[in-house]
Design an enzyme around this catalytic site. Structure first.
Site, short mmCIF file in Angstrom:
data_model
loop_
_atom_site.label_atom_id
_atom_site.label_comp_id
_atom_site.label_asym_id
_atom_site.label_seq_id
_atom_site.Cartn_x
_atom_site.Cartn_y
_atom_site.Cartn_z
N HIS A 99 -34.29 -4.62 4.56
CA HIS A 99 -33.24 -4.26 3.61
C HIS A 99 -32.69 -5.53 2.97
O HIS A 99 -32.98 -6.65 3.42
CB HIS A 99 -32.13 -3.45 4.28
CG HIS A 99 -31.37 -4.19 5.34
ND1 HIS A 99 -31.96 -4.66 6.49
CD2 HIS A 99 -30.06 -4.55 5.43
CE1 HIS A 99 -31.05 -5.25 7.25
NE2 HIS A 99 -29.89 -5.21 6.62
N ASP B 9 -28.96 -11.92 5.69
CA ASP B 9 -29.50 -12.44 6.95
C ASP B 9 -30.91 -11.95 7.22
O ASP B 9 -31.53 -12.36 8.20
CB ASP B 9 -28.57 -12.10 8.12
CG ASP B 9 -28.25 -10.61 8.24
OD1 ASP B 9 -28.07 -9.97 7.20
OD2 ASP B 9 -28.17 -10.11 9.37
N HIS C 47 -30.36 -8.99 17.23
CA HIS C 47 -29.38 -8.90 16.15
C HIS C 47 -27.98 -8.96 16.73
O HIS C 47 -27.09 -8.16 16.40
CB HIS C 47 -29.59 -7.62 15.33
CG HIS C 47 -28.94 -7.67 13.98
ND1 HIS C 47 -27.67 -7.18 13.74
CD2 HIS C 47 -29.36 -8.18 12.80
CE1 HIS C 47 -27.36 -7.36 12.48
NE2 HIS C 47 -28.37 -7.97 11.87
#
Length: 304
Positions: free
Chosen positions: A63, A67, A271
């Site tokens: 997406h 980051d 993450h």
């Protein structure tokens, strides 16, 4: 030794820290490299981990949050300076091309190779790449903007020839390809030699899924059922679940629940939010639900 490996280039979340780099991984399969996401520092990590840039032909972007894609312009430029001539394909939601094309026009107009874009519908589970080694499928995720994960499914290798048996039955070289593919062999006198007498099975094909970034989404469970390794974001601890709901991220417990429901063999979480100096609480939280969980970390190489 496995020829299906995952290299962790970065496993942090949006806010930079000295502990973790932004999201990026390399899937290595049969001497080919496939990148998933490309946060800042990805190309430096490739250098540190001695990964050859020339073996990278496909990049999958989940997406358009920085980051996960801010490392792309630098990597594309570096590939050009290294004299690349073969095309590079970037797969992802249509917004990825919208972001990259102006940068390429401004800074990379004279690249010696072609950058191709394959638009992926992030709301649909579909086959997005197939080559002789694997199939890659999109996995719709639940985030603040269109986002998809990826399932890497290795193709089954051919059976191994048992040389002593093929010599015994005097199997011609011209028949070896058919036998590897499962055919029986018929001798000149009409005797049928079963394939299982001439071969032994190859190792079972492996599967790996990358699911970052996403809120808790049980609807993905059927898409990752019984895979060998699942990477699932675990940005927050359960005590910060209000923040996870606000940002459409998952807690470590939720990641483990997805792994439990999908009956995967192993779970890797990553993450991580910058707020956690110590990741043990996230690991402990996940392992309470799914014991075969481990933490991602930069520089790790995992054999699937």
């Amino acid at each position: 030794m496995s020829d299906f490996k995952i290299h962790i280039l970065g496993c942090g979340s949006a806010l930079p820290t000295t502990r973790h780099l932004p999201s990026s991984q390399i899937v290595e399969l049969r001497d080919k490299l496939y990148m998933i996401d490309c946060g800042e520092g990805a190309q430096l990590q490739m250098r540190r981990m001695s990964l050859r840039f020339s073996r990278l032909n496909h990049i999958f972007i989940s997406h358009l949050h920085g980051d996960h894609c801010f490392g792309l312009p630098g990597l594309i430029s570096t590939l050009g300076m290294l004299g690349r001539t073969g095309s590079l394909t970037i797969h992802g939601p249509k917004e990825v091309k919208d972001y990259l094309q102006p940068i390429l026009d401004q800074f990379a107009a004279n690249l010696p190779y072609k950058v191709c874009f394959q638009e992926i519908n992030p709301f649909k589970h579909a086959l997005v790449l197939e080559d002789k080694s694997l199939r890659v499928y999109s996995i719709p995720l639940k985030h603040r903007i269109p986002c998809c994960g990826y399932l890497f499914a290795e193709k089954q290798k051919e059976a191994h020839i048992i040389r002593e048996m093929t010599d015994f039955y005097r199997v011609p070289v011209s028949q070896m390809k058919n036998i590897k593919a499962g055919a029986d062999f018929t001798t000149p006198d009409g005797t049928v030699v079963p394939n299982k007498r001439l071969t032994r099975p190859a190792e079972p094909a492996k599967t790996y899924a990358y699911c970052s970034d996403t809120a808790f989404a049980p609807e993905i469970v059927p898409l990752i059922k019984e895979i060998d390794l699942l990477y699932h974001e675990a940005t927050f601890c359960e005590e910060d679940s209000a923040r996870s709901r606000e940002t459409n991220h998952s807690t470590a417990r939720q990641a483990a629940e997805i792994a439990r429901q999908a009956e995967v063999k192993c779970l890797m979480i990553g993450h991580f939010s910058a707020r956690y100096n110590n990741l043990s609480p996230l690991l402990n939280e996940a392992q309470e639900i799914f014991p075969t969980t481990f933490l991602a970390n930069e520089g790790m190489v995992i054999e699937v």
